[in-house]
Write a protein that holds these residues in place. Structure first.
Motif, PDB file in Angstrom:
ATOM      1  N   GLU A 152     -12.183 -10.986  -3.084  1.00 30.74           N
ATOM      2  CA  GLU A 152     -11.926  -9.532  -3.149  1.00 30.74           C
ATOM      3  C   GLU A 152     -11.664  -8.972  -1.757  1.00 30.74           C
ATOM      4  N   VAL A 153     -12.522  -9.316  -0.809  1.00 33.90           N
ATOM      5  CA  VAL A 153     -12.356  -8.827   0.567  1.00 33.90           C
ATOM      6  C   VAL A 153     -11.057  -9.375   1.160  1.00 33.90           C
ATOM      7  N   GLY A 154     -10.818 -10.660   0.932  1.00 30.37           N
ATOM      8  CA  GLY A 154      -9.609 -11.277   1.462  1.00 30.37           C
ATOM      9  C   GLY A 154      -8.345 -10.619   0.942  1.00 30.37           C
ATOM     10  N   LEU A 155      -8.307 -10.331  -0.362  1.00 31.29           N
ATOM     11  CA  LEU A 155      -7.116  -9.709  -0.948  1.00 31.29           C
ATOM     12  C   LEU A 155      -6.958  -8.258  -0.507  1.00 31.29           C
ATOM     13  N   ASN A 156      -8.077  -7.546  -0.325  1.00 32.20           N
ATOM     14  CA  ASN A 156      -7.993  -6.187   0.228  1.00 32.20           C
ATOM     15  C   ASN A 156      -7.327  -6.216   1.601  1.00 32.20           C
ATOM     16  N   LEU A 157      -7.757  -7.143   2.430  1.00 32.29           N
ATOM     17  CA  LEU A 157      -7.196  -7.248   3.779  1.00 32.29           C
ATOM     18  C   LEU A 157      -5.736  -7.696   3.748  1.00 32.29           C
ATOM     19  N   PHE A 158      -5.418  -8.631   2.850  1.00 36.83           N
ATOM     20  CA  PHE A 158      -4.047  -9.116   2.733  1.00 36.83           C
ATOM     21  C   PHE A 158      -3.111  -7.996   2.297  1.00 36.83           C
ATOM     22  N   ALA A 159      -3.542  -7.213   1.306  1.00 34.79           N
ATOM     23  CA  ALA A 159      -2.719  -6.091   0.837  1.00 34.79           C
ATOM     24  C   ALA A 159      -2.481  -5.091   1.970  1.00 34.79           C
ATOM     25  N   LEU A 160      -3.523  -4.843   2.755  1.00 31.92           N
ATOM     26  CA  LEU A 160      -3.407  -3.893   3.862  1.00 31.92           C
ATOM     27  C   LEU A 160      -2.406  -4.374   4.914  1.00 31.92           C
ATOM     28  N   VAL A 161      -2.557  -5.616   5.383  1.00 36.25           N
ATOM     29  CA  VAL A 161      -1.684  -6.075   6.467  1.00 36.25           C
ATOM     30  C   VAL A 161      -0.239  -6.244   5.984  1.00 36.25           C
ATOM     31  N   HIS A 162      -0.071  -6.651   4.730  1.00 38.46           N
ATOM     32  CA  HIS A 162       1.297  -6.773   4.199  1.00 38.46           C
ATOM     33  C   HIS A 162       1.966  -5.397   4.158  1.00 38.46           C
ATOM     34  N   GLY A 163       1.227  -4.386   3.706  1.00 32.27           N
ATOM     35  CA  GLY A 163       1.778  -3.035   3.673  1.00 32.27           C
ATOM     36  C   GLY A 163       2.109  -2.512   5.057  1.00 32.27           C
ATOM     37  N   LEU A 164       1.211  -2.729   5.994  1.00 30.89           N
ATOM     38  CA  LEU A 164       1.444  -2.274   7.362  1.00 30.89           C
ATOM     39  C   LEU A 164       2.654  -2.975   7.984  1.00 30.89           C
ATOM     40  N   ALA A 165       2.744  -4.293   7.787  1.00 24.07           N
ATOM     41  CA  ALA A 165       3.872  -5.035   8.345  1.00 24.07           C
ATOM     42  C   ALA A 165       5.189  -4.562   7.736  1.00 24.07           C
ATOM     43  N   SER A 166       5.205  -4.354   6.423  1.00 22.59           N
ATOM     44  CA  SER A 166       6.428  -3.901   5.752  1.00 22.59           C
ATOM     45  C   SER A 166       6.872  -2.547   6.295  1.00 22.59           C
ATOM     46  N   LEU A 167       5.933  -1.651   6.509  1.00 24.50           N
ATOM     47  CA  LEU A 167       6.264  -0.325   7.036  1.00 24.50           C
ATOM     48  C   LEU A 167       6.744  -0.403   8.486  1.00 24.50           C
ATOM     49  N   GLU A 168       6.034  -1.199   9.290  1.00 24.62           N
ATOM     50  CA  GLU A 168       6.433  -1.281  10.702  1.00 24.62           C
ATOM     51  C   GLU A 168       7.819  -1.893  10.855  1.00 24.62           C
TER      52      GLU A 168
END
Length: 197
Positions: A152-168
């Motif tokens: 759960e923690v791992g997927l929360n973090l993965f979703a966050l960094v993927h979203g941030l990278a896509s936006l940047e």
């Protein structure tokens, strides 16, 4: 005496670069064996010899991104503070995405849930994710994420960094990108440290 290789590492690298440029400029539909070969000034035979076909070429590009991710994640040193280590791992993800910006979307179009663990691409992706999970596992054992499950923690973090990278990579975060990454990751970790319920 063995027959020398007709198409070596230099040709391979040039073909991958040309395919990445086409992909970035016009999308996956623009990447054809003929166009990539023409861009490098070589024959289609070179592409078939090195990559089998267009799918093999695109897969090789995805493996490049996965290897870049692995390298950045595994370069993050272990720390006595798992929260600080997770922040550095998130920034490693960012560095990998910025190193291969033209290939980032292709990479996620190639990665599929339920892929075979024997698949070299899956194995590389999992190595990066396992590097994060190893810290999460340690943090849970230390009571840092009360009531949370490792995945759960791992997927929360993965979703966050993927979203941030896509936006940047689309220019949305502007000149404040690193600051936004740090704030977002820190805020998410603060939330995950709160007891459930």
């Amino acid at each position: 005496m063995g027959r020398p290789k007709e198409h070596g590492a230099q040709t391979r690298a040039a073909l991958l670069t040309a395919a990445a440029e086409l992909l970035h400029a016009e999308g996956p539909g623009a990447v054809s064996v003929r166009r990539v070969a023409a861009a490098v000034g070589t024959s289609t035979r070179a592409v078939y010899s090195l990559f089998d076909d267009k799918d093999g070429l695109l897969r090789a590009l995805s493996i490049e991104v996965a290897e870049t991710m692995r390298r950045h994640h595994e370069a993050v040193p272990a720390s006595d503070d798992p929260i600080a280590e997770i922040v550095e791992l998130a920034l490693a993800y960012r560095a990998a995405a910025l190193e291969k910006p033209k290939l980032y979307d292709l990479f996620f179009g190639t990665v599929r849930p339920g892929a075979s663990q024997a698949d070299p691409l899956f194995a590389l992706v999992y190595r990066s994710f396992e590097r994060v999970l190893s810290v999460v596992r340690r943090a849970i054992a230390e009571g840092v994420f009360p009531g949370r499950a490792e995945l759960e923690v791992g997927l929360n973090l993965f979703a966050l960094v993927h979203g941030l990278a896509s936006l940047e990579l689309r220019g949305v975060l502007g000149g404040e990108a690193e600051k936004i990454w740090r704030q977002s990751v820190t805020a998410t970790l603060t939330g995950l440290r709160q007891a459930l319920g």
